[in-house]
Design a protein around this motif. Structure first.
Motif, short mmCIF file in Angstrom:
data_model
loop_
_atom_site.label_atom_id
_atom_site.label_comp_id
_atom_site.label_asym_id
_atom_site.label_seq_id
_atom_site.Cartn_x
_atom_site.Cartn_y
_atom_site.Cartn_z
N LEU A 14 -14.88 48.71 -6.14
CA LEU A 14 -13.83 47.99 -5.43
C LEU A 14 -12.51 48.05 -6.19
O LEU A 14 -11.46 48.37 -5.62
CB LEU A 14 -14.25 46.54 -5.20
N PHE A 15 -12.55 47.76 -7.49
CA PHE A 15 -11.31 47.70 -8.25
C PHE A 15 -10.72 49.07 -8.53
O PHE A 15 -9.50 49.22 -8.61
CB PHE A 15 -11.54 46.91 -9.55
N LYS A 32 -10.91 51.50 -6.41
CA LYS A 32 -10.27 51.81 -5.13
C LYS A 32 -8.95 51.05 -4.96
O LYS A 32 -7.98 51.57 -4.41
CB LYS A 32 -11.21 51.45 -3.98
N LEU A 33 -8.92 49.80 -5.43
CA LEU A 33 -7.73 48.97 -5.26
C LEU A 33 -6.56 49.45 -6.12
O LEU A 33 -5.41 49.36 -5.71
CB LEU A 33 -8.05 47.51 -5.61
N LEU A 34 -6.86 49.93 -7.32
CA LEU A 34 -5.79 50.33 -8.23
C LEU A 34 -5.08 51.60 -7.73
O LEU A 34 -5.73 52.63 -7.53
CB LEU A 34 -6.36 50.59 -9.63
N LYS A 84 -12.63 57.80 -6.65
CA LYS A 84 -11.30 57.99 -6.08
C LYS A 84 -11.30 59.00 -4.94
O LYS A 84 -10.50 58.90 -4.00
CB LYS A 84 -10.32 58.48 -7.18
N GLN A 95 -1.93 44.83 -11.59
CA GLN A 95 -2.68 46.01 -12.01
C GLN A 95 -3.19 45.85 -13.44
O GLN A 95 -4.32 46.25 -13.76
CB GLN A 95 -1.80 47.25 -11.90
N ILE A 149 -6.25 43.69 -13.41
CA ILE A 149 -7.45 44.42 -12.98
C ILE A 149 -7.98 45.31 -14.10
O ILE A 149 -9.19 45.37 -14.35
CB ILE A 149 -7.14 45.26 -11.72
N VAL A 176 -17.15 47.13 -1.83
CA VAL A 176 -16.07 47.95 -1.28
C VAL A 176 -15.96 47.76 0.23
O VAL A 176 -14.86 47.70 0.79
CB VAL A 176 -16.30 49.44 -1.62
N GLY A 220 -14.42 44.26 0.71
CA GLY A 220 -13.04 44.16 0.25
C GLY A 220 -12.08 45.09 0.96
O GLY A 220 -10.92 44.72 1.21
N LEU A 221 -12.54 46.29 1.32
CA LEU A 221 -11.63 47.30 1.89
C LEU A 221 -12.08 47.82 3.24
O LEU A 221 -11.36 48.58 3.88
CB LEU A 221 -11.50 48.48 0.92
N GLU A 266 -14.45 49.95 3.76
CA GLU A 266 -14.91 51.33 3.68
C GLU A 266 -16.38 51.40 4.09
O GLU A 266 -17.23 50.75 3.49
CB GLU A 266 -14.74 51.87 2.26
#
Length: 293
Positions: free
Chosen positions: A26-27, A29-31, A88, A207, A210, A253, A256-257, A259
């Motif tokens: 998750l993190f 992907k977020l960054l 990524k 950022q 994280i 993920v 949170g996103l 996906e």
């Protein structure tokens, strides 16, 4: 403390470690940072965190490395870099499930080191996992997704090499602490990626937060918990408990996103996890029967 209580404690510690590890997808992907930038900063923070804890406990966080500890560190560094890059480029589910294909390679690598003959059940497990891995490549794949899946396969291979070198290290030096290889591996990642990662790296405050979480908790505390739990568990129990990471990673993920892994990837992941459980628990039962003869 009874043996049952020790085992329960070990399972709990490894499960907590797997919970922290599972948050990486998750993190990452977020960054909005590059894979090498994430690897560099996360590993540097993780190495310093673990070294500080080891030092506080009176240990030596930076023992003189030898060929075996360097092999452990190098293979572990490969796991870190390839997994971040895979996450990524492809879905979190593909990256983590392909990482957990490591036992496939161990079936063929371990006998070369230990002299153990390959058994029929070994080949069955390999066939099942290889068949499951092909499901990740079903359907339309863009160049990025294909490369991400291949990097996921590379992550699994590095994880197998790390597990094997760690096992050899424990057999040759029973008193050696595997945490030293984790520290060295993270330092190796930071050193190799720094020339590419640091130029132009200006993370914002969120950022940075994280990155600190990933280094201090997701890797640092995660491996400290895993190392503590391993003292109360067999390798089989630790592997089976650790598969919790593969279940939770794509779940975080998705929540949170949003996906969604493909149905083929989910099917392949379930086959891989099921095969690991069957193979690991079956090996434990076989060893018990053999010891009674």
């Amino acid at each position: 403390m009874s043996r049952s209580s020790d085992t329960t404690r070990g399972v709990g510690l490894v499960a907590l470690a797997a919970l922290l590890w599972s948050s990486s997808g998750l993190f990452i992907k977020l960054l909005p940072l590059g894979a090498l930038q994430i690897c560099c900063v996360r590993s540097l923070i993780a190495a310093l965190t673990i070294a500080a804890v080891v030092k506080r406990r009176g240990g030596s966080p930076f023992p003189r490395p030898d060929a075996l500890s360097l092999a452990c560190a190098a293979s572990y560094a490969g796991v870190l870099v390839f997994f971040v890059a895979a996450t990524k480029l492809t879905t979190a589910a593909n990256a983590i499930f392909l990482q957990f294909s490591a036992p496939i390679y161990l079936v063929f690598l371990e006998p070369r080191v230990t002299g153990r003959a390959v058994q029929r059940r070994d080949l069955t497990a390999v066939a099942l996992c290889l068949g499951a891995m092909t499901l990740f490549f079903v359907g339309r794949l863009g160049a990025g997704t294909l490369l991400g899946n291949l990097l996921g396969v590379a992550t699994g291979l590095c994880l197998a090499l790390f597990s094997l070198s760690l096992k050899v290290q424990r057999e040759r030096r029973p008193g050696a602490d595997p945490i030293a290889a984790i520290i060295l591996g993270n330092l190796l990642v930071a050193a190799l990626t720094a020339p590419f990662a640091l130029p132009g790296l200006h993370p914002t405050l969120p950022q940075t937060a994280i990155l600190l979480y990933l280094g201090v908790f997701q890797i640092g505390l995660g491996f400290l918990l895993f190392n503590a739990g391993m003292r109360h568990l067999t390798a089989t129990a630790a592997v089976v408990t650790g598969t919790l990471e593969a279940v939770l990673n794509p779940l975080w993920v998705f929540l949170g996103l949003g996906e969604r892994p493909s149905a083929w990837a989910l099917a392949g992941g379930l086959v891989i996890l099921g095969t690991i459980g069957w193979y690991s628990l079956g090996s434990r039962a076989l060893n018990r029967r053999t010891s009674l003869l």
